[in-house]
Enzyme design. Structure first.
Site, PDB file in Angstrom:
ATOM      1  N   GLY A  12      30.075  -4.472  47.607  1.00  0.00           N
ATOM      2  CA  GLY A  12      30.217  -3.365  46.710  1.00  0.00           C
ATOM      3  C   GLY A  12      30.506  -3.558  45.264  1.00  0.00           C
ATOM      4  N   SER A  13      30.120  -4.649  44.632  1.00  0.00           N
ATOM      5  CA  SER A  13      30.749  -4.930  43.157  1.00  0.00           C
ATOM      6  C   SER A  13      29.693  -4.185  42.474  1.00  0.00           C
ATOM      7  CB  SER A  13      30.566  -6.300  42.805  1.00  0.00           C
ATOM      8  OG  SER A  13      29.287  -6.874  42.867  1.00  0.00           O
ATOM      9  N   ASN A  14      28.394  -4.014  42.612  1.00  0.00           N
ATOM     10  CA  ASN A  14      27.526  -2.937  42.165  1.00  0.00           C
ATOM     11  C   ASN A  14      28.022  -1.623  42.290  1.00  0.00           C
ATOM     12  OD1 ASN A  14      24.949  -4.131  40.848  1.00  0.00           O
ATOM     13  ND2 ASN A  14      25.049  -5.235  42.739  1.00  0.00           N
ATOM     14  N   LEU A  85      21.602  -3.144  53.751  1.00  0.00           N
ATOM     15  CA  LEU A  85      21.086  -3.808  54.282  1.00  0.00           C
ATOM     16  C   LEU A  85      20.140  -3.484  55.525  1.00  0.00           C
ATOM     17  CD1 LEU A  85      23.373  -6.900  54.108  1.00  0.00           C
ATOM     18  CD2 LEU A  85      21.719  -6.033  52.199  1.00  0.00           C
ATOM     19  N   LEU A  87      17.269  -0.769  57.266  1.00  0.00           N
ATOM     20  CA  LEU A  87      16.204  -0.066  56.969  1.00  0.00           C
ATOM     21  C   LEU A  87      16.546   1.350  56.821  1.00  0.00           C
ATOM     22  CD1 LEU A  87      13.231  -0.461  56.539  1.00  0.00           C
ATOM     23  CD2 LEU A  87      12.952   0.044  58.962  1.00  0.00           C
ATOM     24  N   ASN A 102      16.606   1.867  45.315  1.00  0.00           N
ATOM     25  CA  ASN A 102      17.214   0.688  46.037  1.00  0.00           C
ATOM     26  C   ASN A 102      17.259  -0.531  44.828  1.00  0.00           C
ATOM     27  OD1 ASN A 102      18.299  -1.405  47.902  1.00  0.00           O
ATOM     28  ND2 ASN A 102      16.287  -2.154  47.918  1.00  0.00           N
ATOM     29  N   HIS A 104      16.894  -4.522  44.483  1.00  0.00           N
ATOM     30  CA  HIS A 104      16.523  -5.915  45.184  1.00  0.00           C
ATOM     31  C   HIS A 104      16.924  -6.993  44.399  1.00  0.00           C
ATOM     32  CE1 HIS A 104      14.735  -8.460  48.187  1.00  0.00           C
ATOM     33  NE2 HIS A 104      14.217  -9.002  47.429  1.00  0.00           N
ATOM     34  N   ASP A 151      11.509  -2.734  50.615  1.00  0.00           N
ATOM     35  CA  ASP A 151      11.037  -3.510  49.507  1.00  0.00           C
ATOM     36  C   ASP A 151       9.626  -3.048  48.600  1.00  0.00           C
ATOM     37  OD1 ASP A 151      13.559  -4.349  49.436  1.00  0.00           O
ATOM     38  OD2 ASP A 151      12.788  -6.225  50.393  1.00  0.00           O
ATOM     39  N   GLU A 180      22.197  -7.259  37.472  1.00  0.00           N
ATOM     40  CA  GLU A 180      22.392  -6.103  38.138  1.00  0.00           C
ATOM     41  C   GLU A 180      23.500  -5.093  37.374  1.00  0.00           C
ATOM     42  OE1 GLU A 180      21.024  -7.099  42.543  1.00  0.00           O
ATOM     43  OE2 GLU A 180      23.226  -7.098  42.241  1.00  0.00           O
TER      44      GLU A 180
HETATM   45  C1  GAR Z   1      23.032  -7.100  45.502  1.00  0.00           C
HETATM   46  O1  GAR Z   1      22.715  -8.532  44.839  1.00  0.00           O
HETATM   47  C2  GAR Z   1      21.847  -6.389  45.912  1.00  0.00           C
HETATM   48  O2  GAR Z   1      20.900  -6.703  45.080  1.00  0.00           O
HETATM   49  C3  GAR Z   1      21.489  -7.151  47.068  1.00  0.00           C
HETATM   50  O3  GAR Z   1      22.999  -7.292  47.715  1.00  0.00           O
HETATM   51  C4  GAR Z   1      23.715  -7.498  46.758  1.00  0.00           C
HETATM   52  C5  GAR Z   1      24.960  -6.562  46.987  1.00  0.00           C
HETATM   53  O4  GAR Z   1      26.084  -7.015  46.081  1.00  0.00           O
HETATM   54  N1  GAR Z   1      20.772  -6.065  47.949  1.00  0.00           N
HETATM   55  C6  GAR Z   1      19.978  -6.640  48.701  1.00  0.00           C
HETATM   56  O5  GAR Z   1      19.706  -7.969  49.003  1.00  0.00           O
HETATM   57  C7  GAR Z   1      18.802  -5.532  49.579  1.00  0.00           C
HETATM   58  N2  GAR Z   1      17.741  -6.046  50.087  1.00  0.00           N
HETATM   59  P1  GAR Z   1      27.449  -6.072  45.979  1.00  0.00           P
HETATM   60  O6  GAR Z   1      27.710  -5.542  47.570  1.00  0.00           O
HETATM   61  O7  GAR Z   1      28.583  -7.165  45.479  1.00  0.00           O
HETATM   62  O8  GAR Z   1      26.929  -4.912  45.104  1.00  0.00           O
END
Ligand code: GAR
Length: 196
Positions: A12-14, A85, A87, A102, A104, A151, A180
């Site tokens: 969840g850093s994003n 992650l 669907l 989303n 990616h 995707d 991101e």
């Molecule tokens: C992110 O890099 C995102 O792009 C990816 O998971 C990571 C989550 O990081 N998403 C996918 O791969 C979706 N297919 P976070 O939990 O630190 O935000």
């Protein structure tokens, strides 16, 4: 004030950066974080930023309408998948047309699809770069609308970065995460503004 709901499966850093970005704005706010993993760090991050956070299981998402009903009650203007992650179910997509996006961690349509998430994407990019050392390899981020296939939806934004010969899957992940953090919150703000 527009209402954003975030779905995330893990760290969840994003999600944290998106919550922080909108905290001081008047146009939109993250009102809820939902996770398919009750132990996900994203739930702690959200709670410590005073955003309501819940987990749900497969049955609540796919077999019953529990998650759909929760969303109906929350009335999001935008649903953001930030490291989600599973669907996304058709029934929720058709309920919120053009309201689900989303991120990616690569340049779609390359390195996307089922099983291509997180570190698996960066491992594939790293292997590709090593297999063609004479060619410049790029990776990056893609922000796109969500459809019932992994995707595949319309692309709203992409940004790229070079993969060098010394990059590892971990260093690629770090570069991609930085992209991101730099772009995702502002792309969300622009998308919301374009719809009002
Ligand atoms: C992110 O890099 C995102 O792009 C990816 O998971 C990571 C989550 O990081 N998403 C996918 O791969 C979706 N297919 P976070 O939990 O630190 O935000």
């Amino acid at each position: 004030m527009k209402r954003i709901v975030i779905f995330a499966s893990g760290n969840g850093s994003n999600a944290q950066r998106i919550i922080e970005y909108f905290r001081d704005r008047t146009d939109a706010r993250v009102v809820q974080v939902l996770s398919n993993n009750k132990n996900a760090k994203v739930l702690e991050r959200a709670k410590s930023l005073e955003v309501s956070a819940f987990s749900f299981n497969r049955m609540a998402l796919y077999d019953t309408d529990d998650v759909l009903h929760l969303l109906e009650a929350t009335r999001p203007d935008l649903i953001v998948l930030a490291g989600f992650l599973w669907l996304f179910p058709k029934k929720i997509i058709s309920h919120f047309p053009d309201k689900i996006i989303n991120i990616h961690p690569a340049l779609l349509p390359e390195f996307g699809g089922k099983g291509m998430y997180g570190k698996y994407v960066h491992e594939a990019v790293s292997a590709f770069a090593k297999a063609q050392p004479e060619q410049t390899t790029y990776t990056g981020i893609t922000i796109h609308k969500v459809t019932p296939e992994y995707d595949k939806g319309d692309i709203l934004f992409q940004e790229k970065t070079v993969v060098t010969a010394t990059d590892t899957p971990e260093s690629i992940a770090a570069k991609v995460h930085q992209l991101e953090y730099d772009h995702f919150p502002a792309v969300i703000a622009d998308y919301l503004a374009s719809k009002s």
